[in-house]
Write a protein that holds these residues in place. Structure first.
Motif, PDB file in Angstrom:
ATOM      1  N   PRO A  11       3.060  16.849  -0.241  1.00  0.00           N
ATOM      2  CA  PRO A  11       3.603  15.802  -1.120  1.00  0.00           C
ATOM      3  C   PRO A  11       3.131  15.987  -2.564  1.00  0.00           C
ATOM      4  O   PRO A  11       2.173  16.712  -2.840  1.00  0.00           O
ATOM      5  N   SER A  12       3.790  15.289  -3.463  1.00  0.00           N
ATOM      6  CA  SER A  12       3.367  15.291  -4.868  1.00  0.00           C
ATOM      7  C   SER A  12       2.423  14.143  -5.178  1.00  0.00           C
ATOM      8  O   SER A  12       1.769  14.132  -6.227  1.00  0.00           O
ATOM      9  N   PHE A  13       2.369  13.172  -4.239  1.00  0.00           N
ATOM     10  CA  PHE A  13       1.504  12.012  -4.418  1.00  0.00           C
ATOM     11  C   PHE A  13       0.786  11.719  -3.097  1.00  0.00           C
ATOM     12  O   PHE A  13       1.343  11.920  -2.013  1.00  0.00           O
ATOM     13  N   ILE A  14      -0.413  11.207  -3.239  1.00  0.00           N
ATOM     14  CA  ILE A  14      -1.204  10.843  -2.058  1.00  0.00           C
ATOM     15  C   ILE A  14      -1.758   9.439  -2.256  1.00  0.00           C
ATOM     16  O   ILE A  14      -2.122   9.052  -3.372  1.00  0.00           O
ATOM     17  N   ARG A  15      -1.779   8.651  -1.168  1.00  0.00           N
ATOM     18  CA  ARG A  15      -2.244   7.274  -1.265  1.00  0.00           C
ATOM     19  C   ARG A  15      -3.570   7.095  -0.524  1.00  0.00           C
ATOM     20  O   ARG A  15      -3.780   7.665   0.539  1.00  0.00           O
ATOM     21  N   PHE A  16      -4.447   6.304  -1.122  1.00  0.00           N
ATOM     22  CA  PHE A  16      -5.728   5.947  -0.542  1.00  0.00           C
ATOM     23  C   PHE A  16      -5.599   4.539   0.057  1.00  0.00           C
ATOM     24  O   PHE A  16      -5.754   3.550  -0.673  1.00  0.00           O
ATOM     25  N   PRO A  17      -5.286   4.405   1.354  1.00  0.00           N
ATOM     26  CA  PRO A  17      -5.115   3.055   1.926  1.00  0.00           C
ATOM     27  C   PRO A  17      -6.383   2.223   1.736  1.00  0.00           C
ATOM     28  O   PRO A  17      -7.476   2.665   2.080  1.00  0.00           O
TER      29      PRO A  17
END
Length: 350
Positions: free
Chosen positions: A336-342
């Motif tokens: 992906p181009s973006f990653i999320r930190f839940p």
């Protein structure tokens, strides 16, 4: 039945200072090599003597520096499985088992024969340790230890010398043995996987000191301290600057993060396990970082990626760990181009 340990022992440039109490089931001690794990077991067994403190097993005082009590190893009824198994090299399998039993040889034979069957050692009675495989040596050592009928079993890195397939097989056998054993079990390892698999409760040891104790699954879920997070396998850890009760700045990752848990004034670090990072579509979601691939490595069943913050090349790299769904080359091209930190997976650490 319980083991209570509160001891200190000084060495040149190192001090062992541990305090813990076992509970029902298997208690684990996790720590890096040289942190004092094996020394703790040796103090309990009477092989080493603490400088001060107290060791009590099932109400029986094994060591008390103030009262001058220091029972010899033979009177402590502790079963110790050494890393190298400590079999007598000039004795056969049968003789190694015989030696721990009191009485005449004819009275020992039925007990030894029973143990040989239990640990699948029939046909190996006349062999010497040098003629056995690593797994067979471990079985002999376990059989000998249990013939002694110890009040506690202590396992010192029991699988460190075994190859992968044999290790998996013997771990299953060991799990069954522990379930059937009525006494306490104390196991030390530098492997977090082994501690998680075997131990209901655990203690984390770092440079000779106890840093955390509790339920194994709880500690892995919420390690509380930065050292504990590292020991339990968290690869992503950053120091923080607190912005508000529920917002922080991760200094090494160069990103602001919203937290689910209130940020106490004593919190110094934030962590997140590589498995918990989630691909994102864009920056509309909270806790999202733009990323670029900085490297990747394969294990047999996982792919481990290193990501770089695309907005700040000075930021520390982030580990993202994914189970392999397929093994086609070029998988890394679809990152992906973006990653999320839940926010529910962020670890707030002392």
């Amino acid at each position: 039945m319980a083991l209570q340990v509160n001891i200190r022992k000084k060495f040149s440039g190192f001090e062992l200072n541990v305090e813990f109490e076992t509970e029902t089931g298997c208690m684990g001690i996790l720590g890096a090599s040289g942190c004092g794990k094996s020394m703790t077991l040796k103090c309990v067994a009477g092989i080493e003597t603490p400088d001060q403190g107290r060791i009590v097993l099932n109400g029986k005082v094994l060591f008390d520096s103030e009262k001058g009590i220091n029972l010899p190893a033979r009177e402590r009824r502790t079963g110790y499985l050494f890393q190298n198994y400590a079999l007598f090299p000039t004795m056969t399998v049968e003789e190694n088992l015989n030696i721990v039993l009191p009485g005449k040889k004819r009275d020992k034979l039925p007990l030894v024969a029973q143990q040989l069957r239990r640990f699948q050692l029939e046909g190996l009675e006349k062999r010497y340790p040098s003629q056995l495989s690593g797994g067979q040596q471990q079985r002999v050592a376990l059989a000998r230890m249990l013939l002694y009928k110890p009040d506690i079993i202590m396992l010192d890195e029991p699988f460190s010398a075994l190859d992968g397939f044999l290790k998996d097989t013997l771990q299953m056998e060991m799990l069954e043995l522990i379930r059937d054993y009525s006494g306490d079990v104390l196991m030390v390892s530098h492997s977090r996987d082994e501690i998680y698999k075997f131990c209901d409760h655990m203690m984390l040891l770092s440079e000779g000191k106890t840093i955390l104790k509790g339920c194994t699954k709880d500690i892995f879920r919420r390690p509380e301290r930065m050292e504990a997070a590292k020991l339990t396998g968290c690869k992503n850890i950053s120091s923080i600057e607190k912005i508000s009760d529920y917002e922080l700045y991760a200094c090494e990752w160069k990103i602001k993060l919203i937290t689910e848990e209130k940020i106490g004034d004593s919190i110094k670090y934030v962590g997140i396990r590589g498995h918990n990072l989630i691909p994102a579509q864009g920056r509309s979601e909270e806790n999202v970082m733009g990323i670029e691939l900085a490297g990747f490595a394969d294990t047999p069943f996982q792919r481990q990626y290193l990501f770089q913050n695309s907005d700040d090349k000075t930021a520390s790299k982030i580990w993202w760990i994914q189970d392999k769904i397929d093994f086609e080359e070029g998988m890394h091209q679809n990152i992906p181009s973006f990653i999320r930190f839940p926010k529910e997976d962020l670890l707030l650490l002392l």
